[in-house]
Design a protein around this motif. Structure first.
Motif, mmCIF file in Angstrom:
data_model
loop_
_atom_site.group_PDB
_atom_site.id
_atom_site.type_symbol
_atom_site.label_atom_id
_atom_site.label_comp_id
_atom_site.label_asym_id
_atom_site.label_seq_id
_atom_site.Cartn_x
_atom_site.Cartn_y
_atom_site.Cartn_z
ATOM 1 N N LEU A 217 16.002 25.169 58.549
ATOM 2 C CA LEU A 217 16.884 24.228 59.243
ATOM 3 C C LEU A 217 17.439 23.179 58.274
ATOM 4 C CD1 LEU A 217 14.838 23.754 62.529
ATOM 5 C CD2 LEU A 217 17.031 24.922 62.274
ATOM 6 N N PHE A 218 16.592 22.668 57.402
ATOM 7 C CA PHE A 218 17.058 21.687 56.416
ATOM 8 C C PHE A 218 18.175 22.284 55.566
ATOM 9 C CE2 PHE A 218 12.645 19.420 56.171
ATOM 10 C CZ PHE A 218 12.928 18.754 57.354
ATOM 11 N N ASN A 219 17.966 23.488 55.099
ATOM 12 C CA ASN A 219 18.977 24.136 54.262
ATOM 13 C C ASN A 219 20.290 24.313 54.999
ATOM 14 O OD1 ASN A 219 17.630 24.398 51.848
ATOM 15 N ND2 ASN A 219 16.815 26.429 52.309
ATOM 16 N N GLU A 220 20.173 24.710 56.259
ATOM 17 C CA GLU A 220 21.389 25.007 57.010
ATOM 18 C C GLU A 220 22.140 23.772 57.437
ATOM 19 O OE1 GLU A 220 20.608 27.573 60.314
ATOM 20 O OE2 GLU A 220 20.093 29.202 58.947
ATOM 21 N N ARG A 221 21.398 22.768 57.883
ATOM 22 C CA ARG A 221 22.102 21.639 58.505
ATOM 23 C C ARG A 221 21.820 20.309 57.824
ATOM 24 N NH1 ARG A 221 20.758 21.707 64.449
ATOM 25 N NH2 ARG A 221 22.059 19.859 64.273
ATOM 26 N N GLY A 222 21.013 20.306 56.791
ATOM 27 C CA GLY A 222 20.739 19.053 56.089
ATOM 28 C C GLY A 222 19.541 18.331 56.668
ATOM 29 N N GLU A 223 18.699 17.829 55.837
ATOM 30 C CA GLU A 223 17.478 17.149 56.281
ATOM 31 C C GLU A 223 17.794 16.000 57.225
ATOM 32 O OE1 GLU A 223 14.880 13.689 56.186
ATOM 33 O OE2 GLU A 223 16.737 13.849 55.045
ATOM 34 N N ARG A 224 18.861 15.300 56.914
ATOM 35 C CA ARG A 224 19.229 14.136 57.730
ATOM 36 C C ARG A 224 19.543 14.514 59.171
ATOM 37 N NH1 ARG A 224 23.532 9.527 55.694
ATOM 38 N NH2 ARG A 224 23.445 8.242 57.546
ATOM 39 N N ASN A 225 20.043 15.711 59.363
ATOM 40 C CA ASN A 225 20.447 16.128 60.700
ATOM 41 C C ASN A 225 19.342 16.840 61.480
ATOM 42 O OD1 ASN A 225 23.170 15.230 60.353
ATOM 43 N ND2 ASN A 225 23.517 17.006 59.043
ATOM 44 N N ILE A 226 18.201 17.029 60.846
ATOM 45 C CA ILE A 226 17.121 17.759 61.512
ATOM 46 C C ILE A 226 15.934 16.825 61.770
ATOM 47 C CG2 ILE A 226 15.443 19.613 61.241
ATOM 48 C CD1 ILE A 226 18.250 20.586 61.805
ATOM 49 N N THR A 227 15.568 16.679 63.032
ATOM 50 C CA THR A 227 14.435 15.837 63.386
ATOM 51 C C THR A 227 13.210 16.727 63.608
ATOM 52 O OG1 THR A 227 14.673 15.977 65.784
ATOM 53 C CG2 THR A 227 16.069 14.407 64.626
ATOM 54 N N THR A 228 12.078 16.069 63.657
ATOM 55 C CA THR A 228 10.856 16.827 63.945
ATOM 56 C C THR A 228 10.963 17.518 65.303
ATOM 57 O OG1 THR A 228 9.929 14.752 64.741
ATOM 58 C CG2 THR A 228 9.302 15.453 62.536
ATOM 59 N N ARG B 50 17.889 24.479 48.803
ATOM 60 C CA ARG B 50 19.107 23.725 48.536
ATOM 61 C C ARG B 50 19.213 22.404 49.273
ATOM 62 N NH1 ARG B 50 20.036 28.279 51.257
ATOM 63 N NH2 ARG B 50 21.240 28.340 53.161
ATOM 64 N N PHE B 51 18.489 22.258 50.376
ATOM 65 C CA PHE B 51 18.537 20.973 51.080
ATOM 66 C C PHE B 51 18.031 19.839 50.191
ATOM 67 C CE2 PHE B 51 14.003 21.429 51.476
ATOM 68 C CZ PHE B 51 13.531 20.141 51.630
ATOM 69 N N PHE B 52 17.156 20.218 49.273
ATOM 70 C CA PHE B 52 16.399 19.200 48.563
ATOM 71 C C PHE B 52 17.287 18.284 47.711
ATOM 72 C CE2 PHE B 52 13.508 17.793 45.146
ATOM 73 C CZ PHE B 52 12.579 17.160 45.941
ATOM 74 N N HIS B 53 18.174 18.894 46.972
ATOM 75 C CA HIS B 53 19.015 18.086 46.090
ATOM 76 C C HIS B 53 20.083 17.310 46.850
ATOM 77 C CE1 HIS B 53 17.482 19.213 42.123
ATOM 78 N NE2 HIS B 53 17.142 20.343 42.713
ATOM 79 N N ARG B 54 20.355 17.782 48.054
ATOM 80 C CA ARG B 54 21.383 17.109 48.840
ATOM 81 C C ARG B 54 21.000 15.672 49.185
ATOM 82 N NH1 ARG B 54 24.505 19.113 54.306
ATOM 83 N NH2 ARG B 54 24.797 17.067 55.183
ATOM 84 N N ASP B 55 19.785 15.499 49.627
ATOM 85 C CA ASP B 55 19.365 14.160 50.042
ATOM 86 C C ASP B 55 18.309 13.581 49.109
ATOM 87 O OD1 ASP B 55 20.843 13.489 52.466
ATOM 88 O OD2 ASP B 55 19.934 15.327 53.240
#
Lengths: 234, 234
Positions: free
Chosen positions: B14-25, B93-98
């Motif tokens: 989910l983080f990879n697809e939509r970004g960590e910021r947009n995914i809640t627990t 890939r989500f990792f470097h984004r945020d």
DNA sequence: GACTCACTAGAGTATATACTCTAATAATAG
DNA sequence: CTATTATTAGAGTATATACTCTAGTGAGTC
């Protein structure tokens, strides 16, 4: 100063200091001692504020990267471009931090930023061309020049993130403009192999001015003597 | 599969697809059709999930970048390193984004990531050294090699952001691993001037394999004939 | 069968966030 | 002076977010 401008100014300041993600519209209003309602009178939403700040940023960089076409380029010009670009990066430093999210949440911004990037790449490429015309670097085939320009752009736009994430910066220690400008050292590193004999010395001396003071990589162990040594292989 | 592992897997996805910021627990729990309480039984908080994912990422890259010290390096090794690093970048890939936000909110992660970067930089530097030993590139003084390694790192870690923000990618169009690997073209561009005569042809041919199919910069206008033309200035 | 223990559900909560609404006040134009 | 418009305050709101709490369930153990 107009409230609207104060909002833009405070937002930029807060975003730069604490990151866009950590700053809400309420924070901005509180910081200015105005009401949220007041803020929303001037801007439809948070995205709008960011978009307007981007327009300022864009204008600034476009102004800096206006390449004169009526005269050859000099080393002083190159210095100016580099210094200016890093100044701009510094003044709007929040922007690149959350870039992907910001572009995802605002269509206009996405479109505008894409064009902005392309203009920057074209400008960098044009600078390379004119540097070659001026006999500062060797001429490069189009394809290589494009790829080189892109690498310059990648180095410039990622340098700050590198400093913030990988460098000495413990908590509390915050980034300075001076450290940021050491990115110029990295950019000039890219150009070293293409320098003409006539200019090599001068550009290497320029680069030296931006050399990072701290050791920045795991295997950079000497740091003291390098000044004469570094020309060895050219 | 254990719930704990499923949480890590889904989170990454989910983080990879939509970004960590947009995914809640809550999103993660819903995606797995488990309760939030269940998720919080396995992880203290969101940061913990991210930290564990980072540990996997770190392990993977450390594994890829294990440079053999008992034999010379080959061009195949170089290809492997480049391919692997971009594979890793893709999978996490989500990792470097945020990145900056993530490091700001987790001390451990901040510290670990700093060391991780330094290991990567050292590995890149070591690869350069061994490439010189193998006669693939010319040897470089320490100082230049460090600066070059850092540029390689900057290009690699910023390439994806460039694609996502500046490239054709309209809405809907999403990034592919293949496009990401065109970053290898950019990395090899950095090495061109240092190639030895013996290996120039082979490396240039390798680079050609990763050449982006689309025009990617404002002034790259030809694109058709370049293959013979690009060696003109070497 | 009592007991443990890893695991799970699901309602609940405190706070934050982005933003709205109403009403009031200043500024300005005719 | 009046009417209009620009500006502001401040309370309020719907939703999201990260996380907690209680009450279990089911598989194994003695």
């Amino acid at each position: 100063m107009k409230t609207r401008d104060k909002i833009l100014l405070s937002s930029l300041e807060l975003f730069n200091e604490r990151g866009e993600r950590n700053i809400t519209t309420n924070h901005i209003a509180a910081h200015l001692a105005i009401s949220p309602g007041n803020l929303y009178y001037h801007f439809r939403n948070k995205s709008d504020i960011i978009y307007e700040i981007f327009l300022e940023y864009e204008k600034l960089v476009d102004f800096y990267l206006d390449i004169p076409e009526d005269r050859p380029i000099t080393l002083e010009d190159l210095t100016f471009y580099l210094e200016s670009v890093f100044d701009g990066l510094w003044s709007y430093r929040f922007f690149h931090r959350d870039l992907e999210y910001l572009l995802d949440s605002d269509r206009r911004l996405r479109q505008d930023y894409r064009e902005f990037t392309n203009r920057c790449l074209a400008a960098i490429s044009r600078i390379f061309e004119k540097l070659a015309d001026a006999g500062i670097i060797q001429p490069q085939p189009d394809e290589l020049r494009s790829a080189m320009s892109l690498n310059v752009w990648l180095v410039i736009t990622n340098w700050m993130a590198f400093l913030k994430t990988a460098h000495a910066l413990e908590e509390s220690t915050s980034l300075t403009l001076k450290e940021l400008k050491q990115g110029i050292y990295q950019v000039l590193t890219l150009e070293i192999p293409y320098l003409t004999a006539d200019y090599r010395e001068r550009v290497m001396a320029l680069r030296e001015k931006y050399r990072p003071s701290l050791p920045e990589s795991a295997d950079a162990s000497d740091g003291a003597s390098g000044k004469d040594e570094k020309l060895r292989n050219f």
